[in-house]
Design a protein around this motif. Structure first.
Motif, PDB file in Angstrom:
ATOM      1  N   ALA A  53       0.835  -1.201   0.000  1.00  0.00           N
ATOM      2  CA  ALA A  53       0.000   0.000   0.000  1.00  0.00           C
ATOM      3  C   ALA A  53       0.870   1.251   0.000  1.00  0.00           C
ATOM      4  N   ARG A  54       0.452   2.265  -0.747  1.00  0.00           N
ATOM      5  CA  ARG A  54       1.208   3.518  -0.816  1.00  0.00           C
ATOM      6  C   ARG A  54       1.245   4.193   0.549  1.00  0.00           C
ATOM      7  N   ARG A  55       2.359   4.854   0.812  1.00  0.00           N
ATOM      8  CA  ARG A  55       2.551   5.596   2.043  1.00  0.00           C
ATOM      9  C   ARG A  55       3.675   6.593   1.831  1.00  0.00           C
ATOM     10  N   ALA A  56       3.850   7.506   2.757  1.00  0.00           N
ATOM     11  CA  ALA A  56       4.966   8.452   2.667  1.00  0.00           C
ATOM     12  C   ALA A  56       6.269   7.702   2.895  1.00  0.00           C
ATOM     13  N   THR A  57       7.275   8.009   2.085  1.00  0.00           N
ATOM     14  CA  THR A  57       8.594   7.390   2.214  1.00  0.00           C
ATOM     15  C   THR A  57       9.664   8.473   2.167  1.00  0.00           C
ATOM     16  N   PRO A  58      10.840   8.195   2.747  1.00  0.00           N
ATOM     17  CA  PRO A  58      11.883   9.222   2.813  1.00  0.00           C
ATOM     18  C   PRO A  58      12.521   9.549   1.469  1.00  0.00           C
ATOM     19  N   ARG A  59      12.334   8.718   0.469  1.00  0.00           N
ATOM     20  CA  ARG A  59      12.828   9.012  -0.877  1.00  0.00           C
ATOM     21  C   ARG A  59      11.849   8.441  -1.890  1.00  0.00           C
ATOM     22  N   PRO A  60      11.900   8.911  -3.127  1.00  0.00           N
ATOM     23  CA  PRO A  60      10.929   8.448  -4.124  1.00  0.00           C
ATOM     24  C   PRO A  60      11.077   6.957  -4.428  1.00  0.00           C
ATOM     25  N   VAL A  61       9.964   6.276  -4.536  1.00  0.00           N
ATOM     26  CA  VAL A  61       9.941   4.867  -4.932  1.00  0.00           C
ATOM     27  C   VAL A  61       8.795   4.676  -5.928  1.00  0.00           C
ATOM     28  N   ARG A  62       8.827   3.536  -6.619  1.00  0.00           N
ATOM     29  CA  ARG A  62       7.685   3.150  -7.445  1.00  0.00           C
ATOM     30  C   ARG A  62       6.859   2.136  -6.661  1.00  0.00           C
ATOM     31  N   TRP A  63       5.570   2.105  -6.952  1.00  0.00           N
ATOM     32  CA  TRP A  63       4.661   1.257  -6.187  1.00  0.00           C
ATOM     33  C   TRP A  63       4.061   0.181  -7.074  1.00  0.00           C
ATOM     34  N   ALA A  64       3.788  -0.961  -6.464  1.00  0.00           N
ATOM     35  CA  ALA A  64       3.153  -2.066  -7.185  1.00  0.00           C
ATOM     36  C   ALA A  64       2.274  -2.826  -6.197  1.00  0.00           C
ATOM     37  N   LEU A  65       1.314  -3.562  -6.734  1.00  0.00           N
ATOM     38  CA  LEU A  65       0.453  -4.430  -5.932  1.00  0.00           C
ATOM     39  C   LEU A  65       0.405  -5.802  -6.578  1.00  0.00           C
ATOM     40  N   GLU A  66       0.452  -6.825  -5.749  1.00  0.00           N
ATOM     41  CA  GLU A  66       0.379  -8.177  -6.298  1.00  0.00           C
ATOM     42  C   GLU A  66      -1.034  -8.469  -6.793  1.00  0.00           C
ATOM     43  N   ASP A  67      -1.109  -9.366  -7.755  1.00  0.00           N
ATOM     44  CA  ASP A  67      -2.387  -9.754  -8.343  1.00  0.00           C
ATOM     45  C   ASP A  67      -2.486 -11.276  -8.293  1.00  0.00           C
TER      46      ASP A  67
END
Length: 304
Positions: A53-67
């Motif tokens: 789940a997306r959340r604030a992080t200390p540096r930029p990241v890309r997000w994904a969700l399993e299917d």
């Protein structure tokens, strides 16, 4: 920096059943969320994918969700791998409070490039690092930790494709189906705590207690303060402590925090950076030494 580029995939999903469904990546150890601590261990990844789940992080990241959602670690790894472009991928779980950049670099060095460069022994195993599909940390019992590991990206893709073809997908399947089909080198960590993960409230309590042990607490606090203030600066902590001690003992106790504050201010005025800090510390240490010598000097012996 590492010798060759890598992407990182961090698995930050799961039901956390043994934590009563708590948001495990967001649980704090030493004042920082577990996910943030893991991200801090791989700051030079070319790209970082967090599966969860997306959340604030200390540096930029890309997000994904399993299917499908909640499909388990293989499905999560597959979702993250779709966004990987580097030839090497670091795979991590988001609950490793004692993972460090040193451990990550040791894994990458042990794997090395497939072609060129000297082989580097990575521990027991039938194949050399360049011939291996990956390098995994092992715990004190010799058990492989596939989510504290580096892999050849193409090896992972082939392995996941094979499993999906055989089982009709990746959901609800164990990671060993993947790792058993790969040639993996094993690496005992320099610090056994690197593989410590937090699955239960007892684990969280143990991690929090270890963070506050005498040998760790200062480094942890300094790292936390730098993160909170957005400071990316490596300084000689021992030199600053020695300065504070000299100011407290040689002048007066309140001189310690005020002196270290003034050193930081002077370093900032000089443009910042480790060199500026070191020079400001050097001047302040010399001044404290002169102050102490004067206080201890016998006026009768020094008079003309």
């Amino acid at each position: 920096m590492t010798a060759h580029p890598y992407d990182a995939v961090v698995l930050a999903g799961g039901a956390a059943k043994r934590l009563a469904g708590a948001d495990k990546p967001g649980l704090r150890v030493g004042g920082r969320p577990l996910l943030d601590r893991v991200l801090a261990a791989c700051p030079d990844a070319a790209g970082t994918v967090v599966v969860g789940a997306r959340r604030a992080t200390p540096r930029p990241v890309r997000w994904a969700l399993e299917d499908p959602p909640g499909g388990g670690p293989l499905a999560a790894l597959g979702a993250g791998l779709r966004q990987v472009t580097a030839p090497t991928v670091l795979t991590l779980s988001a609950d490793l409070p004692f993972l460090t950049t040193g451990t990550v670099r040791a894994l990458l060095t042990a794997l090395g490039p497939r072609d060129g460069g000297a082989d580097r022994p990575a521990g027991p195993g039938p194949t050399g690092p360049r011939a291996a599909d990956g390098v995994v940390l092992v715990d004190s019992g010799g058990r492989r930790q596939p989510l504290v590991a580096v892999y050849r990206t193409e090896s992972l893709r082939r392995g996941l494709a094979r499993i999906a073809a055989e089982h009709g997908g990746l959901a609800d399947l164990p990671l060993r189906l993947l790792t058993d089909g790969l040639a993996l080198h094993q690496l005992p960590p320099a610090d056994p705590r690197a593989v410590f993960d937090c699955d239960t409230w007892e684990d969280i309590a143990a991690a929090r207690a270890r963070i506050r042990e005498h040998g760790n607490v200062l480094d942890e606090w300094i790292a936390l303060v730098k993160d909170e203030l957005g400071i990316e600066l490596d300084v000689d902590t021992r030199a600053l402590l020695d300065l504070a001690r000299d100011a407290a003992h040689g002048v007066t106790r309140p001189a310690a925090p005020l002196t270290t504050f003034l050193v930081g201010y002077a370093a900032a005025q000089a443009g910042g950076g480790p060199e500026a800090v070191a020079e400001a510390v050097r001047k302040a240490v010399a001044l404290a030494a002169r102050w102490t010598e004067e206080a201890e000097e016998d006026p009768e012996k020094s008079s003309p």
